[in-house]
Scaffold this motif. Structure first.
Motif, short mmCIF file in Angstrom:
data_model
loop_
_atom_site.label_atom_id
_atom_site.label_comp_id
_atom_site.label_asym_id
_atom_site.label_seq_id
_atom_site.Cartn_x
_atom_site.Cartn_y
_atom_site.Cartn_z
N PHE A 61 0.86 -1.19 0.00
CA PHE A 61 0.00 0.00 0.00
C PHE A 61 0.89 1.24 0.00
O PHE A 61 2.08 1.16 0.30
N VAL A 62 0.26 2.38 -0.31
CA VAL A 62 0.96 3.67 -0.27
C VAL A 62 0.28 4.56 0.76
O VAL A 62 -0.95 4.65 0.79
N LEU A 63 1.08 5.17 1.62
CA LEU A 63 0.56 6.15 2.59
C LEU A 63 1.56 7.30 2.68
O LEU A 63 2.75 7.11 2.43
N PRO A 64 1.08 8.50 3.09
CA PRO A 64 2.03 9.59 3.33
C PRO A 64 2.94 9.24 4.51
O PRO A 64 2.52 8.54 5.44
N GLU A 65 4.17 9.76 4.47
CA GLU A 65 5.15 9.35 5.50
C GLU A 65 4.70 9.65 6.91
O GLU A 65 5.09 8.95 7.85
N LYS A 66 3.87 10.70 7.09
CA LYS A 66 3.48 11.02 8.47
C LYS A 66 2.63 9.93 9.13
O LYS A 66 2.47 9.92 10.34
N GLN A 67 2.09 9.01 8.32
CA GLN A 67 1.31 7.91 8.89
C GLN A 67 2.16 6.65 9.13
O GLN A 67 1.62 5.59 9.45
N LEU A 68 3.47 6.78 8.96
CA LEU A 68 4.35 5.61 9.15
C LEU A 68 5.41 5.91 10.21
O LEU A 68 5.97 7.00 10.23
N HIS A 69 5.66 4.94 11.05
CA HIS A 69 6.65 5.10 12.11
C HIS A 69 7.71 4.00 12.01
O HIS A 69 7.38 2.83 12.19
N PRO A 70 8.96 4.38 11.72
CA PRO A 70 10.01 3.36 11.67
C PRO A 70 10.29 2.78 13.06
O PRO A 70 10.25 3.50 14.06
N VAL A 71 10.57 1.49 13.05
CA VAL A 71 10.80 0.74 14.29
C VAL A 71 12.14 0.02 14.15
O VAL A 71 12.53 -0.32 13.02
N ASP A 72 12.83 -0.23 15.24
CA ASP A 72 14.08 -1.00 15.23
C ASP A 72 13.89 -2.27 14.38
O ASP A 72 13.06 -3.12 14.70
N SER A 73 14.69 -2.38 13.32
CA SER A 73 14.44 -3.47 12.37
C SER A 73 14.91 -4.84 12.89
O SER A 73 14.64 -5.86 12.26
N SER A 74 15.55 -4.86 14.05
CA SER A 74 15.90 -6.17 14.60
C SER A 74 14.74 -6.78 15.41
O SER A 74 14.80 -7.93 15.84
N LEU A 75 13.67 -5.99 15.61
CA LEU A 75 12.51 -6.53 16.32
C LEU A 75 11.73 -7.48 15.41
O LEU A 75 11.60 -7.23 14.22
N ASP A 76 11.17 -8.52 16.02
CA ASP A 76 10.36 -9.47 15.27
C ASP A 76 9.07 -8.79 14.76
O ASP A 76 8.51 -7.94 15.44
N TRP A 77 8.64 -9.19 13.57
CA TRP A 77 7.38 -8.63 13.03
C TRP A 77 6.23 -8.85 13.99
O TRP A 77 5.32 -8.02 14.10
N ASP A 78 6.24 -9.99 14.68
CA ASP A 78 5.14 -10.29 15.61
C ASP A 78 5.15 -9.39 16.85
O ASP A 78 4.14 -9.29 17.54
N GLU A 79 6.27 -8.77 17.12
CA GLU A 79 6.30 -7.79 18.22
C GLU A 79 5.72 -6.47 17.75
O GLU A 79 4.89 -5.87 18.43
N ILE A 80 6.14 -6.02 16.56
CA ILE A 80 5.77 -4.66 16.16
C ILE A 80 4.35 -4.56 15.60
O ILE A 80 3.77 -3.48 15.61
N VAL A 81 3.78 -5.69 15.14
CA VAL A 81 2.41 -5.62 14.62
C VAL A 81 1.41 -5.25 15.73
O VAL A 81 0.30 -4.82 15.46
N LEU A 82 1.86 -5.37 16.97
CA LEU A 82 0.99 -5.01 18.10
C LEU A 82 1.01 -3.53 18.44
O LEU A 82 0.32 -3.07 19.36
N ALA A 83 1.82 -2.75 17.70
CA ALA A 83 1.97 -1.33 18.03
C ALA A 83 0.62 -0.60 18.11
O ALA A 83 0.36 0.14 19.06
N GLU A 84 -0.23 -0.82 17.11
CA GLU A 84 -1.50 -0.06 17.10
C GLU A 84 -2.37 -0.39 18.31
O GLU A 84 -2.81 0.53 19.02
N PRO A 85 -2.63 -1.68 18.61
CA PRO A 85 -3.41 -1.92 19.84
C PRO A 85 -2.73 -1.37 21.11
O PRO A 85 -3.42 -0.89 22.01
N TYR A 86 -1.40 -1.38 21.16
CA TYR A 86 -0.75 -0.78 22.32
C TYR A 86 -1.07 0.71 22.42
O TYR A 86 -1.20 1.26 23.51
N THR A 87 -1.17 1.38 21.25
CA THR A 87 -1.48 2.82 21.32
C THR A 87 -2.88 3.07 21.89
O THR A 87 -3.11 4.09 22.52
#
Ligand SMILES: NC(=O)c1ccc[n+]([C@@H]2O[C@H](COP(=O)([O-])OP(=O)(O)OC[C@H]3O[C@@H](n4cnc5c(N)ncnc54)[C@H](O)[C@@H]3O)[C@@H](O)[C@H]2O)c1
Ligand SMILES: [Zn+2]
Ligand SMILES: [Zn+2]
Length: 339
Positions: A122-148
């Motif tokens: 998908f395409v989104l403007p950069e302000k809707q994307l947050h870079p995360v430490d790339s050594s983190l597992d995808w299964d850790e970071i996919v939870l970011a939104e519910p954590y917010t």
């Protein structure tokens, strides 16, 4: 490119669509890696989300990798692992001017009012994307939104170190609120009807768990708080009765946080609100919580710790929705895996 679309209520299809392309200088093209299935995706599928329109590509809990950037993109680069901030807003209305764009009068949520992230890219403007430490597992970071969502509820409740917080409900949202309230230094009492969910809450730091189907919640909470009541009550069950209970139990000068979309009224008189000078607040989505959650993820201060109970490949998305629908007690969080 494959995409998961709900053409209308009770239907789910995998479509073949054209690859999205960058159109604006601040656009970013993202290859999707994981998408969480949320209660609200299930509501869109069931036709019970009053805000959603159809046809809709669902998915707002999204993690992926940046594959291309527009000419003016500054904070995201190719190869970054990113999580999606799913809100788009006008920037001009009262709420936006007050710094509360999550309740913008023309709010558009990725995967609800507009097509979301359950697609290969998908395409989104950069302000809707947050870079995360790339050594983190995808299964850790996919939870970011519910954590917010949890971070927002804790912020709206003004939870402080040393407060006693009552969280009603140990579903995924209750667990996210719990994790955030513990990081804030609160003592947390949490309820649910299911032992398994309470056990998971305990594993995630709950100080006291109460099974609301077996014990009188009010009596137990008053006993634990020496008759004072919890300073903050956060309702992650969202029934008229749990809202009523929150106002009844909250301590003087306390705060009740509601997150529900239930339109049925609760019977709440003015007396407890005035007598205890209670603050009642709503909490919807999040404002400025992604920065905080991303830092906590990067510092390994919040961990999934068994939160993701089920994974399904994209091809089995129908089975995934069916499984979540039929086995709500077994599923903590199910994710769709894109490769
Ligand atoms: N405001 C927001 O931004 C926002 C965002 C996401 C979800 N929500 C809402 O939050 C609520 C919770 O979401 P979820 O995904 O965790 O839902 P869920 O249904 O998975 O979890 C609810 C939990 O409450 C328990 N429960 C039911 N009745 C109870 C009672 N009387 N006392 C104690 N526990 C009880 C259930 O056993 C379940 O574990 C939903 O109503 C959802 O619409 C709000
Ligand atoms: Zn969600
Ligand atoms: Zn606005």
């Amino acid at each position: 490119m494959k995409a998961v679309q709900v053409p209308k209520a009770m239907e789910l299809e995998i479509l073949e669509l054209e690859q999205p392309v960058i159109k604006n200088s601040d656009d970013v093209l993202v290859k999707v890696k994981r998408v969480g299935i949320c209660g609200s995706d299930m509501h869109i599928y069931h036709g019970t989300n009053p805000l959603a329109t159809y046809p809709r590509i669902v998915g707002h809990e999204v993690a992926g990798e940046v594959v291309e950037i527009g000419t003016n993109v500054k904070n995201v680069k190719v190869g970054d692992h990113v999580v999606v901030e799913p809100i788009r807003y006008c920037g001009e209305c009262y709420a936006c001017r007050k710094g509360r764009p999550n309740v913008c009068e023309s709010l558009s949520v990725f995967g609800v009012h507009e097509d979301g992230g359950m697609r290969e890219s998908f395409v989104l403007p950069e302000k809707q994307l947050h870079p995360v430490d790339s050594s983190l597992d995808w299964d850790e970071i996919v939870l970011a939104e519910p954590y917010t969502i949890g971070a927002q509820a804790v912020w709206r409740g003004g939870v402080q170190d040393g407060d006693t917080v009552l969280i009603q409900g140990s579903g995924p949202i209750g667990i996210c609120i719990l994790k955030m309230a513990k990081l804030q230094g609160a003592k947390v009492i949490i309820t649910d009807l299911k032992e398994e969910r309470l056990a998971f809450a305990k594993e995630n730091g709950a100080d006291v768990t109460i099974n609301a189907s077996k014990e009188p919640v009010g009596d137990r909470v008053m006993e634990i708080t020496d008759g004072e009541g919890p300073n903050v009550v956060i309702d992650a069950v969202c029934l008229p009765s749990t809202f009523e209970l929150g106002v009844e139990l909250v301590s003087p000068a306390g705060t009740v946080v509601v997150l529900g979309f239930d339109e049925r009224p609760s019977a709440i008189s003015q007396l407890p609100i005035t007598k205890k000078e209670v603050t009642i607040v709503g909490s919807r989505l999040q404002t400025n919580q992604f920065e905080k959650v991303v830092s906590l993820l990067n510092e390994r201060k919040i961990k999934a710790n068994g939160f993701i109970s089920h994974q399904f490949p994209l091809e089995q998305v129908k089975e995934a929705f069916e499984f979540v629908e039929k086995n709500p007690d077994q599923v903590r969080k199910a994710v769709i895996v894109f490769e």
